[in-house]
Design a protein around this motif. Structure first.
Motif, short mmCIF file in Angstrom:
data_model
loop_
_atom_site.label_atom_id
_atom_site.label_comp_id
_atom_site.label_asym_id
_atom_site.label_seq_id
_atom_site.Cartn_x
_atom_site.Cartn_y
_atom_site.Cartn_z
N UNK A 332 0.81 -1.22 0.00
CA UNK A 332 0.00 0.00 0.00
C UNK A 332 0.84 1.26 0.00
N UNK A 333 2.08 1.16 0.46
CA UNK A 333 2.93 2.33 0.59
C UNK A 333 2.68 3.14 1.85
N UNK A 334 1.73 2.72 2.66
CA UNK A 334 1.44 3.40 3.93
C UNK A 334 2.54 3.08 4.95
N UNK A 335 2.94 4.10 5.72
CA UNK A 335 3.80 3.83 6.86
C UNK A 335 2.97 3.15 7.95
N UNK A 336 3.57 2.21 8.67
CA UNK A 336 2.83 1.53 9.72
C UNK A 336 3.77 1.06 10.82
N UNK A 337 3.19 0.90 12.00
CA UNK A 337 3.88 0.31 13.14
C UNK A 337 3.07 -0.89 13.60
N UNK A 367 11.76 2.27 9.41
CA UNK A 367 13.15 1.96 9.78
C UNK A 367 13.66 0.81 8.92
N UNK A 368 14.71 1.07 8.18
CA UNK A 368 15.24 0.06 7.27
C UNK A 368 16.61 -0.47 7.70
#
Length: 402
Positions: A332-337, A367-368
């Motif tokens: 989706x390309x959404x940032x998530x935690x 975080x990559x």
């Protein structure tokens, strides 16, 4: 930013000799969680407040950010919310399990508790059995309500919060040592055996090699709960995905959306993929901020004392739910935690809940870089050096913006 909690109920355990001294979580093949662990915070959290009994009620309240010492009024009232029972202030709710006791000629008090779930009886069969009980035992003071599988409800008008023993805590023990002190409840349990033991459904179950649901068992008494709104408390629009009335009831009390998933049944062969898809849809298509995905299977397998099936439940959780949900969120390309954890341990060696701290994993898709443990399990959590002393603070960790 989207937020997810994936909770494997009772997933934590103790080292088991049959698993070469590893826990089921260590032994299971969990490539998705281990991959996440490379970029995650891993630590321990205390979800059961000191002095309170370890249970999915108190523990899941903690994980959702509600201090059980402030909000907990008993397990059954939360399940009453899910079933849609409008409790009056002086009503007492009691969980009514359909359990299996030994089926000989001995007095009821001498019978042994064999199975707290009656071979994971279907809701359809359980409803017929509970109706037989209702016809004989229900009156103006005591009212029965159908729940899910073996988990049902008794409302006691103008009742008392009496001390009662969960059946999964006393598997293999004699009934008489753990009967209710209240004479009416005690007599109702005894009469339930007379009603159910010869019921055609139970005779058929025995013929098929299944445990008969031949007795009611009352526990978890409590008064009407009063949870504050999850959205007002956290400024996040939240949804719940669970097959268990307890979790659905917490969601009702907290004003969260309950999502029904076809084939989700609280057992080993639940619809893992359906839960993953429902979680992705409520976040990405319906615009919700937070979803809580609860899977009961590891806890049930712990109560059954099945090492093999508990390992399998953890592997299904990893490969059939978390992997699919992560894939959808990444696409989706959404940032998530995402936080992954059990609510409490259900060690195979005791077949019930304990208050030991649980391992949690907290992943942030932004975080990559590496630096994580590389695996997610109890040993890695202890080695991480992070310990959250109040489980209800975990939700603040999830919602932190870093």
């Amino acid at each position: 930013m989207k937020y997810v909690i994936v909770l494997g109920d009772g997933m934590a355990d103790e080292p088991i000799e049959a698993l070469e001294g590893q826990t089921p979580l260590e032994y299971a093949q969990t490539p998705t969680m281990d991959e996440l662990a490379k970029q995650s915070e891993i630590g321990l959290a205390h979800t059961i407040p000191e002095g309170m009994k370890p249970g999915s009620d108190t523990a899941n309240l903690s994980v959702l950010g509600y201090d059980p010492k402030q909000y907990y009024t008993g397990r059954s009232p939360l399940e009453a919310l899910s079933i849609g029972v409008d409790m009056k202030p002086d009503d007492i709710a009691l969980r009514t399990n359909l359990i299996t006791v030994s089926d000989g000629d001995e007095p009821y008090e001498e019978k042994t508790i064999i199975d707290h779930s009656s071979s994971e009886i279907s809701t359809e069969d359980a409803a017929i059995l509970l109706d037989a009980v209702r016809k004989e035992l229900e009156n103006d003071t005591y009212h029965f309500y159908v729940g899910t599988s073996y988990r049902h409800l008794l409302i006691w008008e103008k009742g008392s919060v009496v001390e009662l023993t969960p059946p999964h805590d006393v598997l293999g023990q004699k009934v008489g040592d753990h009967l209710p002190s209240d004479p009416v409840l005690r007599e109702m349990q005894k009469k339930s055996y007379e009603i159910l033991s010869k019921h055609p459904i139970n005779l058929e179950r025995k013929a098929r090699g299944l445990n008969p649901a031949n007795s009611c068992w009352f526990w978890g008494a409590g008064t009407r709960p009063a949870l504050s709104s999850f959205e007002e408390k956290n400024h996040k629009k939240g949804a719940m995905i669970s097959a268990v009335d307890l979790l659905k009831g917490i969601a009702v009390g907290a004003g969260m959306k309950n999502i029904e998933v076809e084939g989700a049944n609280g057992q080993l062969h639940t619809n893992y993929e359906g839960k993953a898809q429902a979680a992705a849809d409520v976040l990405l298509k319906e615009g919700y901020d937070f979803v809580y995905v609860h899977v009961e299977a590891p806890d049930e397998m712990g109560h059954q004392g099945s090492v093999e099936r508990k390992v399998q439940a953890i592997e299904y959780l990893d490969q059939r739910l978390i992997a699919h949900l992560k894939e959808a969120l990444d696409a989706s390309g959404e940032d998530y935690r995402m936080m992954i954890l059990p609510d409490h341990p259900t060690p195979i060696c005791v077949r019930t809940h304990t208050s030991d701290p649980i391992p949690y994993l907290l992943y942030d898709s932004r975080k990559t870089s590496g630096g994580g443990a590389g695996v997610y399990n109890e040993k890695a959590a202890r080695a991480g050096g992070i310990e959250v002393m109040h489980g209800y603070e975990l939700i603040d960790k999830l919602f932190e913006e870093k």
